[in-house]
Design a protein around this motif. Sequence first.
Motif, PDB file in Angstrom:
ATOM      1  N   ASP A   9      -5.502  -2.154  10.552  1.00  0.00           N
ATOM      2  CA  ASP A   9      -6.936  -1.970  10.381  1.00  0.00           C
ATOM      3  C   ASP A   9      -7.466  -1.081  11.502  1.00  0.00           C
ATOM      4  O   ASP A   9      -7.046   0.056  11.642  1.00  0.00           O
ATOM      5  CB  ASP A   9      -7.650  -3.321  10.342  1.00  0.00           C
ATOM      6  CG  ASP A   9      -9.012  -3.242   9.677  1.00  0.00           C
ATOM      7  OD1 ASP A   9      -9.305  -2.185   9.096  1.00  0.00           O
ATOM      8  OD2 ASP A   9      -9.770  -4.213   9.725  1.00  0.00           O
ATOM      9  N   LYS A  10      -8.364  -1.570  12.378  1.00  0.00           N
ATOM     10  CA  LYS A  10      -9.012  -0.709  13.372  1.00  0.00           C
ATOM     11  C   LYS A  10      -8.710  -1.129  14.812  1.00  0.00           C
ATOM     12  O   LYS A  10      -9.396  -0.688  15.727  1.00  0.00           O
ATOM     13  CB  LYS A  10     -10.523  -0.718  13.136  1.00  0.00           C
ATOM     14  CG  LYS A  10     -10.923  -0.140  11.783  1.00  0.00           C
ATOM     15  CD  LYS A  10     -12.416  -0.183  11.581  1.00  0.00           C
ATOM     16  CE  LYS A  10     -12.806   0.371  10.220  1.00  0.00           C
ATOM     17  NZ  LYS A  10     -14.264   0.315   9.986  1.00  0.00           N
ATOM     18  N   ARG A  15      -5.652   2.076  -2.926  1.00  0.00           N
ATOM     19  CA  ARG A  15      -4.950   3.357  -2.875  1.00  0.00           C
ATOM     20  C   ARG A  15      -3.605   3.261  -3.584  1.00  0.00           C
ATOM     21  O   ARG A  15      -3.213   4.181  -4.306  1.00  0.00           O
ATOM     22  CB  ARG A  15      -4.755   3.776  -1.416  1.00  0.00           C
ATOM     23  CG  ARG A  15      -4.022   5.080  -1.207  1.00  0.00           C
ATOM     24  CD  ARG A  15      -4.734   6.253  -1.816  1.00  0.00           C
ATOM     25  NE  ARG A  15      -4.100   7.511  -1.493  1.00  0.00           N
ATOM     26  CZ  ARG A  15      -4.303   8.645  -2.145  1.00  0.00           C
ATOM     27  NH1 ARG A  15      -5.145   8.682  -3.165  1.00  0.00           N
ATOM     28  NH2 ARG A  15      -3.696   9.753  -1.771  1.00  0.00           N
ATOM     29  N   GLN A  65      -3.957   4.646   7.739  1.00  0.00           N
ATOM     30  CA  GLN A  65      -4.717   3.961   6.700  1.00  0.00           C
ATOM     31  C   GLN A  65      -3.825   3.116   5.803  1.00  0.00           C
ATOM     32  O   GLN A  65      -4.185   2.001   5.404  1.00  0.00           O
ATOM     33  CB  GLN A  65      -5.480   4.983   5.852  1.00  0.00           C
ATOM     34  CG  GLN A  65      -6.420   4.370   4.814  1.00  0.00           C
ATOM     35  CD  GLN A  65      -7.531   3.553   5.453  1.00  0.00           C
ATOM     36  OE1 GLN A  65      -8.164   4.011   6.395  1.00  0.00           O
ATOM     37  NE2 GLN A  65      -7.769   2.350   4.950  1.00  0.00           N
ATOM     38  N   SER A  94       0.844  -1.183   0.000  1.00  0.00           N
ATOM     39  CA  SER A  94       0.000   0.000   0.000  1.00  0.00           C
ATOM     40  C   SER A  94       0.880   1.234   0.000  1.00  0.00           C
ATOM     41  O   SER A  94       2.106   1.134   0.026  1.00  0.00           O
ATOM     42  CB  SER A  94      -0.928   0.001   1.220  1.00  0.00           C
ATOM     43  OG  SER A  94      -1.831   1.088   1.149  1.00  0.00           O
ATOM     44  N   ASP A 113      -4.263  -0.788   5.051  1.00  0.00           N
ATOM     45  CA  ASP A 113      -4.466  -1.254   3.673  1.00  0.00           C
ATOM     46  C   ASP A 113      -3.459  -2.341   3.298  1.00  0.00           C
ATOM     47  O   ASP A 113      -3.799  -3.309   2.599  1.00  0.00           O
ATOM     48  CB  ASP A 113      -4.349  -0.081   2.702  1.00  0.00           C
ATOM     49  CG  ASP A 113      -5.534   0.871   2.787  1.00  0.00           C
ATOM     50  OD1 ASP A 113      -6.540   0.510   3.428  1.00  0.00           O
ATOM     51  OD2 ASP A 113      -5.448   1.977   2.228  1.00  0.00           O
TER      52      ASP A 113
END
Length: 358
Positions: free
Chosen positions: A279-280, A139, A117, A95, A121
């Motif tokens: 990720d989160k 992206r 991010q 990414s 990714d």
Amino acid sequence: MTEKFSQSTSLDQGADELTQTLNRYMALEGLYLLGAFCVPLLSLGDAVLVLWRVRQAQLRDTISLVLQCSQRIQQKYGMRQTDVGLKLRLKIGISAGRMSFVTVGDQKELRFLIFGQAVGDAWQAQNAANASDIILSARGWELCNQTRVRTRRLAGPVVKVGGMASRATGSTCDPLALPSVGILRPAVTLPPWCPLGQVLHKYIPATVVCAALVLQIDDGQPLECLSELRPVSCLFVKLHFAADVSRKQLCKGIQDSSLIISAILRPCKGQVNKICMFDKGCTLLCVFGLPGDKVPGESIHALESALRISKACVSRSTKLEAVSVGVTSGTVFCGVVGHRMRHEYTGRTCPPEAPVSG
């Protein structure tokens, strides 16, 4: 692979063979990465996070460089046979974009954390990959020179890279053909009593700086001899933050949780071995039973710590919605791995398949 090596021979010999297998493989891969103007930044069990740090204007050309590097790695080192009948194979997720760099910890220990991010990714891209694949995030695909890349769209926001068109005549030379001599970051050789050395010392795992291990290194013992297969208990702590959390709130939440977790682990001789964020969620690998910290009842300490961490972290952070904690015990590989220019002391294990939500 750890289980295969431990079952095929004695624990001591299995650790030695496993160390040599991992280091031979990572040395081949790492040497190529180091020669391509990037930094193998973080070893995560069986994964390596690699960073090319560039200006925005260089991003397009750098993605081409990364894709070329990934292809060469797959061609040269994409598959290796081990002595226990298992094949080592690679999958690569790529990414591009902005990332955040933060330091978390206290006066005793500090840890370097990268998130953003682009990191998430890359993690999703490698999750979408099969062995021998090179996967580019959506992206990364937007930012790259699309005319040079042969791709196939997969399910989800990723593309599979099939190859790259050759450079046009008269274009600049292939960066991967440049010699790697002289481009490595200098090693830190400060004495431990130097003020800067004392600060950097906090980034080294406690196991490495314990008296026994330091004496062995100072005596000139080969680093491979510090590796072993040993029984430990592990916690995989995942911090789940709210979707609307800001960067400042996220950093504060990770810092506060890190302090809470360290305070709970230390009296029981537990350590935070790794911290990463994809990720989160932010995940911390905590280990009981590393060299110098072996105590009776470590499995009980691990379970008690898991319960305390689950309750304490959520109650003290407004944007932390939940804490998942997985607990496991067993034999893991502990030792020095990596390229001869970049070593890391690590514990290699796999997380429990079903972490319990706290």
